[in-house]
Design an enzyme around this catalytic site. Structure first.
Site, PDB file in Angstrom:
ATOM      1  N   ARG A 158      42.526  48.681  20.207  1.00  0.00           N
ATOM      2  CA  ARG A 158      42.775  47.357  21.032  1.00  0.00           C
ATOM      3  C   ARG A 158      44.561  47.087  20.547  1.00  0.00           C
ATOM      4  NH1 ARG A 158      40.983  41.502  23.451  1.00  0.00           N
ATOM      5  NH2 ARG A 158      40.219  42.969  24.855  1.00  0.00           N
ATOM      6  N   CYS A 189      38.811  38.147  34.006  1.00  0.00           N
ATOM      7  CA  CYS A 189      38.199  39.063  33.240  1.00  0.00           C
ATOM      8  C   CYS A 189      37.870  38.170  31.785  1.00  0.00           C
ATOM      9  CB  CYS A 189      39.401  40.253  32.740  1.00  0.00           C
ATOM     10  SG  CYS A 189      40.991  39.078  32.468  1.00  0.00           S
ATOM     11  N   HIS A 199      44.086  47.885  30.904  1.00  0.00           N
ATOM     12  CA  HIS A 199      42.773  47.459  30.061  1.00  0.00           C
ATOM     13  C   HIS A 199      41.651  48.148  31.164  1.00  0.00           C
ATOM     14  CE1 HIS A 199      39.944  45.156  28.192  1.00  0.00           C
ATOM     15  NE2 HIS A 199      40.200  44.000  28.565  1.00  0.00           N
ATOM     16  N   ASP A 242      43.402  36.060  36.140  1.00  0.00           N
ATOM     17  CA  ASP A 242      43.723  36.351  34.724  1.00  0.00           C
ATOM     18  C   ASP A 242      44.714  35.672  34.229  1.00  0.00           C
ATOM     19  OD1 ASP A 242      43.627  37.550  32.178  1.00  0.00           O
ATOM     20  OD2 ASP A 242      44.718  39.297  32.628  1.00  0.00           O
ATOM     21  N   ARG A 286      30.797  44.279  30.714  1.00  0.00           N
ATOM     22  CA  ARG A 286      31.450  44.955  29.523  1.00  0.00           C
ATOM     23  C   ARG A 286      30.296  45.756  28.847  1.00  0.00           C
ATOM     24  NH1 ARG A 286      36.365  43.130  28.397  1.00  0.00           N
ATOM     25  NH2 ARG A 286      36.594  45.088  27.248  1.00  0.00           N
ATOM     26  N   GLN A 305      37.833  47.254  31.095  1.00  0.00           N
ATOM     27  CA  GLN A 305      37.751  45.965  31.919  1.00  0.00           C
ATOM     28  C   GLN A 305      37.322  46.004  33.396  1.00  0.00           C
ATOM     29  OE1 GLN A 305      37.735  42.411  30.804  1.00  0.00           O
ATOM     30  NE2 GLN A 305      36.609  42.115  32.871  1.00  0.00           N
TER      31      GLN A 305
END
Ligand code: CP
Ligand code: NVA
Length: 311
Positions: free
Chosen positions: A106, A265, A133, A225, A293, A136
């Site tokens: 990340r 998310c 991402h 988001d 996830r 996700q």
């Protein structure tokens, strides 16, 4: 079947069949877990998790996924290893490949993940960059599939910033052939060049609509988001102003088809991009999405590492 790519950096790198294989395995392993522990196929294998930004879901779900498959994981701060500052990316990638079965990263600049992947001989997984991402959206697709039964003729209204999560939705639309509507203030959409590349030769569709009520009109999924992503903290006040009409609140949800699923998310800034009553509403599948996830990444690890000849 193992995946054809060594790394999982972008949904755009995979075919619809491969993406469906990940989702179907995730759903199967999730069901298998109810019957007892999974096969410890990763016994003796370690996943390295490099974090240059904070995380709750990504860190915990990757660590638990490795544990459930009989392996282990290791948290590595970017500050410690200094890719490109303390040590050249090619050396980091080659050294990590001598110890680990796979590495998740990340970070900020997407090119850091790409460089690491280029020089590592083990799978490199994108756990979020400024650009994308993808993990996700694998969990999100799985969640929609579970609740809706399929992804056919899907319209996802992404209400918010044209950010890493929105771009990965567009990549998924390009591969799986559905429709993404981005409801955002003018100037906060996704780059034209990115959209053209994501949708080239596909039946996937994308529209940017700058009127929130019009953007939600045909939505099967209402997604949002944060307005300021990690790394954009300095712009938070300006963005709060720009996005104020794009809050997912009962009034805006009332403009969408009845029954549209609510997704986020997470982490959510309750009271900014989404209100408490919407996140807690009957149609919210936000916490199933967070749980998935774990299942989606465990399936991804199974397919990537299984075929990769990793240690
Ligand atoms: N959605 C998500 O990636 O959460 P974290 O930032 O907590 O990992
Ligand atoms: N767009 C958000 C997603 C967090 C999971 C960010 O990058 O901060």
């Amino acid at each position: 079947m193992p995946l054809t790519k060594k790394d999982f950096l972008s949904i755009a790198d995979f075919t619809a069949d491969e993406l469906n294989e990940i989702i179907n395995l995730a759903i199967k392993q999730k069901a298998d877990l109810n019957k007892g522990p999974l096969e410890p196929v990763f016994r003796g294998k370690t996943l390295g998790c490099i974090f240059h930004k904070p995380s709750l879901r990504t860190r915990v779900s990757f660590e638990v996924a490795m544990h459930q498959l009989g392996g282990s994981s290791m948290f590595i701060t970017e500050k410690e290893i200094g890719i490109g500052s303390r040590e050249a990316p090619q050396d980091v990638g080659r050294v990590l490949s001598r110890y680990l079965a796979a590495v998740m990263i990340r970070t900020f600049d997407h090119s850091i993940a790409e460089t690491l992947a280029k020089h590592a001989t083990i799978p490199v997984i994108n756990g979020l960059t400024d650009l994308l991402h993808p993990c996700q959206i694998m969990a999100d697709l799985m969640t929609v599939q579970e609740h809706r039964g399929n992804l056919d003729n899907l319209t996802v209204a992404f209400i918010g910033d044209g950010n890493n999560v929105a771009r990965s939705w567009i990549n998924a639309a390009g591969r799986l052939g559905f429709r993404v509507v981005l409801g955002c203030p003018a100037g906060y959409g996704v780059e034209r060049e990115f959209i053209d590349r994501a949708l080239a030769g596909s039946s996937g569709r994308y529209e940017e609509i700058n009127d929130p009520a019009a953007a939600v009109k045909e939505a099967d999924v209402l997604y949002t988001d944060v307005w300021a992503s990690m790394g954009q903290e300095d712009e938070a006040a300006k963005r709060r102003q720009a996005f104020s009409a794009f809050q997912l609140n009962p009034e805006l949800v009332g403009q969408a088809p009845k029954g549209a699923y609510i997704m986020h998310c997470l982490p959510a800034h309750r009271g900014e991009e989404i209100t408490d009553d919407v996140i807690e509403s009957e149609n919210s599948i936000v916490f199933d999405e967070a749980e998935n996830r774990l299942h989606a990444q465990r399936a991804l690890l199974t397919l990537l590492v299984q075929g990769g000849g990793a240690h």
